[in-house]
Scaffold this motif. Sequence first.
Motif, short mmCIF file in Angstrom:
data_model
loop_
_atom_site.label_atom_id
_atom_site.label_comp_id
_atom_site.label_asym_id
_atom_site.label_seq_id
_atom_site.Cartn_x
_atom_site.Cartn_y
_atom_site.Cartn_z
N UNK A 132 0.82 -1.21 0.00
CA UNK A 132 0.00 0.00 0.00
C UNK A 132 0.86 1.27 0.00
N UNK A 133 1.87 1.39 0.86
CA UNK A 133 2.72 2.60 0.78
C UNK A 133 3.44 2.73 -0.58
N UNK A 134 3.87 1.59 -1.14
CA UNK A 134 4.50 1.62 -2.45
C UNK A 134 3.51 2.12 -3.50
N UNK A 135 2.27 1.65 -3.42
CA UNK A 135 1.22 2.11 -4.33
C UNK A 135 1.04 3.63 -4.21
N UNK A 136 1.01 4.13 -2.99
CA UNK A 136 0.85 5.58 -2.78
C UNK A 136 2.01 6.34 -3.39
N UNK A 137 3.23 5.87 -3.13
CA UNK A 137 4.42 6.56 -3.65
C UNK A 137 4.50 6.50 -5.18
N UNK A 138 4.19 5.34 -5.74
CA UNK A 138 4.37 5.19 -7.20
C UNK A 138 3.28 5.90 -8.00
N UNK A 139 2.13 6.15 -7.39
CA UNK A 139 1.03 6.78 -8.13
C UNK A 139 0.76 8.22 -7.69
N UNK A 140 1.36 8.65 -6.58
CA UNK A 140 1.09 9.97 -6.05
C UNK A 140 -0.21 10.06 -5.27
N UNK A 141 -0.79 8.90 -4.95
CA UNK A 141 -2.02 8.88 -4.14
C UNK A 141 -1.70 9.25 -2.70
N UNK A 142 -2.69 9.76 -2.01
CA UNK A 142 -2.55 9.91 -0.56
C UNK A 142 -2.62 8.51 0.06
N UNK A 143 -2.19 8.39 1.31
CA UNK A 143 -2.26 7.09 1.97
C UNK A 143 -3.70 6.61 2.09
N UNK A 144 -4.62 7.51 2.39
CA UNK A 144 -6.02 7.08 2.53
C UNK A 144 -6.57 6.60 1.18
N UNK A 145 -6.19 7.26 0.10
CA UNK A 145 -6.62 6.82 -1.23
C UNK A 145 -5.98 5.48 -1.58
N UNK A 146 -4.71 5.29 -1.21
CA UNK A 146 -4.03 4.02 -1.48
C UNK A 146 -4.67 2.89 -0.68
#
Length: 197
Positions: free
Chosen positions: A149-163
């Motif tokens: 999930x944190x990797x998803x947030x970092x790689x897409x620019x999503x917020x943590x809640x969105x990830x």
Amino acid sequence: MSTAAAPTRPGVVLADLLPAARHRYAVDAALVAGGAVLTGLAAQIAVPVPGSPVPVTGQTFAALLIGTALGARRGFLSLALYAVVGMAGMPWFSEGSSGAGGASFGYVLGMLLAATVAGGLARRGGDRSVLRTAGTMAVGSLIIYAVGVPYLALSTGMSMSAAVAAGLTPFLLGDALKAVLAMGALPASWKLVGRRG
């Protein structure tokens, strides 16, 4: 009577019960390669999730089963082989993708760690009963999400809640079903081995 109890002693995983006294390294290499291939095949069972760049796949289930069946060392090597070969271009990540850096690559890294931990728990009896297997699968799944999930947030620019909304919440029901399958399969395998022993 003592032979039936021997296979279920602590410190042993299912792969340790294979007869391979003279060919241990060859058997271990085959198990590691087979686990990588199984994970790659399971990754192709992919269902897109609306609003998420991460599909539901069979690879998380395969990774956790490989860890519990092979143990920490072989489980780690198997998932490391899967990751390295996929990064090198083999199209066996989810939906036939390959390479590092995609939105779901963090889950691959999480599976590597989760297979290792699940294998360590299996050596302590974490796959011998329904409840222990449920705990082992839950810990493994938590590890996958803690990395993915944190990797998803970092790689897409999503917020943590969105990830979390895109990369965790939609997968909880599927993970529960996978855990139920493991809760039946792993303890049943040990019972079968105990009867044959």
